[in-house]
Design an enzyme around this catalytic site. Structure first.
Site, PDB file in Angstrom:
ATOM      1  N   GLY A 113       0.830  -1.190   0.000  1.00  0.00           N
ATOM      2  CA  GLY A 113       0.000   0.000   0.000  1.00  0.00           C
ATOM      3  C   GLY A 113       0.866   1.242   0.000  1.00  0.00           C
ATOM      4  O   GLY A 113       2.026   1.217   0.428  1.00  0.00           O
ATOM      5  N   CYS A 114       0.302   2.354  -0.457  1.00  0.00           N
ATOM      6  CA  CYS A 114       1.089   3.588  -0.563  1.00  0.00           C
ATOM      7  C   CYS A 114       1.501   4.098   0.814  1.00  0.00           C
ATOM      8  O   CYS A 114       2.684   4.369   1.060  1.00  0.00           O
ATOM      9  CB  CYS A 114       0.311   4.642  -1.336  1.00  0.00           C
ATOM     10  SG  CYS A 114      -1.361   4.940  -0.740  1.00  0.00           S
TER      11      CYS A 114
END
Length: 308
Positions: A113-114
């Site tokens: 995930g970012c």
């Protein structure tokens, strides 16, 4: 050798940016489906099994469905969804932490995930080296450009010019928390407070540390040195200096790139510190990371096609 690539979900923001990074590269040829066949199960199954590498840019359930459609032992998968980030048998696609060799050998890679990329890049090396405790109730504040929220959120921000800040996941159940906890080896889930700002891209992830209250915590200088040593030689991760201005900025005009910059800030007496990561949520936080992992898995220069 030319590798056949199928991006399932190529019409979304992440898929489009991956295709841009692969454009013109002779090492890869893209398998594409026109609009009429893009959601046809038989056409997708054929493409999934014809590809050497599949990149999934889909909602979680659709990503699981796509993996189940692959009925050969040859096609390798990079999943940009949340579906497999803590799943057994999947290698976590943050090679600077998980190990380049593991990514290179993997059949199944889960793209981070970012927000998780910044959090894990900061905390995992420090916890694993014993410089920060694994049993501390960590708090993470983060802001991101709105492009990470998909087409609906992009449209909302671009049509409603009055939104200045959007806090969300107020029920404290953000989908990135499990990977943040597991990949850092934490005994407690972090308290994660994300927000979106009126910028298309860019991201800051921050972990405040009350060092004076943390038994066994290292000094800020020791943590900075440890991070510098861990990422020494990395072409994508760098350790930033404290800006002379005393400000850490995101700019609306930023074009974005595929780098990740880590910072360690502290007060004069060393009783408090702030770990911070700056990255492009569509770069090292999504599409750039997918292409980096693809390069590694294909035995190529990991920076090929990236924006540095």
């Amino acid at each position: 050798m030319t590798h056949k690539i199928f991006i399932d979900g190529a019409a979304g923001t992440t898929g489009l940016e991956i295709a841009e990074r692969l454009a013109g590269r002779s090492e890869f040829s893209l398998i594409t489906l026109d609009e009429a066949r893009r959601k046809d199960a038989a056409a997708r199954r054929e493409a999934l099994n014809a590809a050497d590498f599949v990149i999934l840019c889909l909602p979680d359930d659709a990503a699981r469905e796509a993996v189940a459609m692959i009925d050969n032992d040859r096609t390798r998968v990079i999943d940009a969804s949340t579906a497999h980030r803590v799943a057994p048998g999947w290698v976590y696609g943050l090679p600077e932490v998980s190990g380049h060799d593991k990514v290179a050998a993997a059949m199944r890679v889960s793209n981070p995930g970012c927000y998780s990329t910044g959090f894990i890049a900061l905390l995992a090396p420090l916890v694993s080296q014993g410089l920060l405790p694994a049993d501390w109730p960590y708090i993470c504040h983060a802001v991101s450009g709105y492009s990470g929220g998909g087409k609906a959120l992009i449209e909302r921000f671009e049509t409603d010019g009055d939104i200045a800040w959007r806090g969300y996941a107020l029920g404290l159940g953000h989908k990135h928390v499990p990977e943040m906890q597991e990949r850092c080896g934490l005994s407690l889930p972090p308290l994660f407070a994300p927000a979106v700002i009126p910028a298309h891209r860019g991201m800051i992830v921050e972990i405040p540390l009350p060092l004076a209250a943390m038994t066994g915590a290292a000094t800020a200088d020791a943590m900075r040195s440890a991070l510098a040593a861990h990422y020494e030689g990395s072409p994508l991760v760098e350790i930033g200096e404290t800006p002379d201005s005393g400000e850490l900025l995101l700019r609306v005009s930023d074009a974005g790139d595929d780098r990740l910059t880590l910072f360690v800030f502290a007060n004069a007496d060393g009783s408090q510190a702030r770990l911070a990561a700056r990255l492009d949520n569509l770069g090292k936080g999504a599409s750039g990371a997918c292409v980096q992992n693809l390069n590694i898995m294909a035995g190529l220069d990991e920076t090929a096609g990236l924006r540095l």
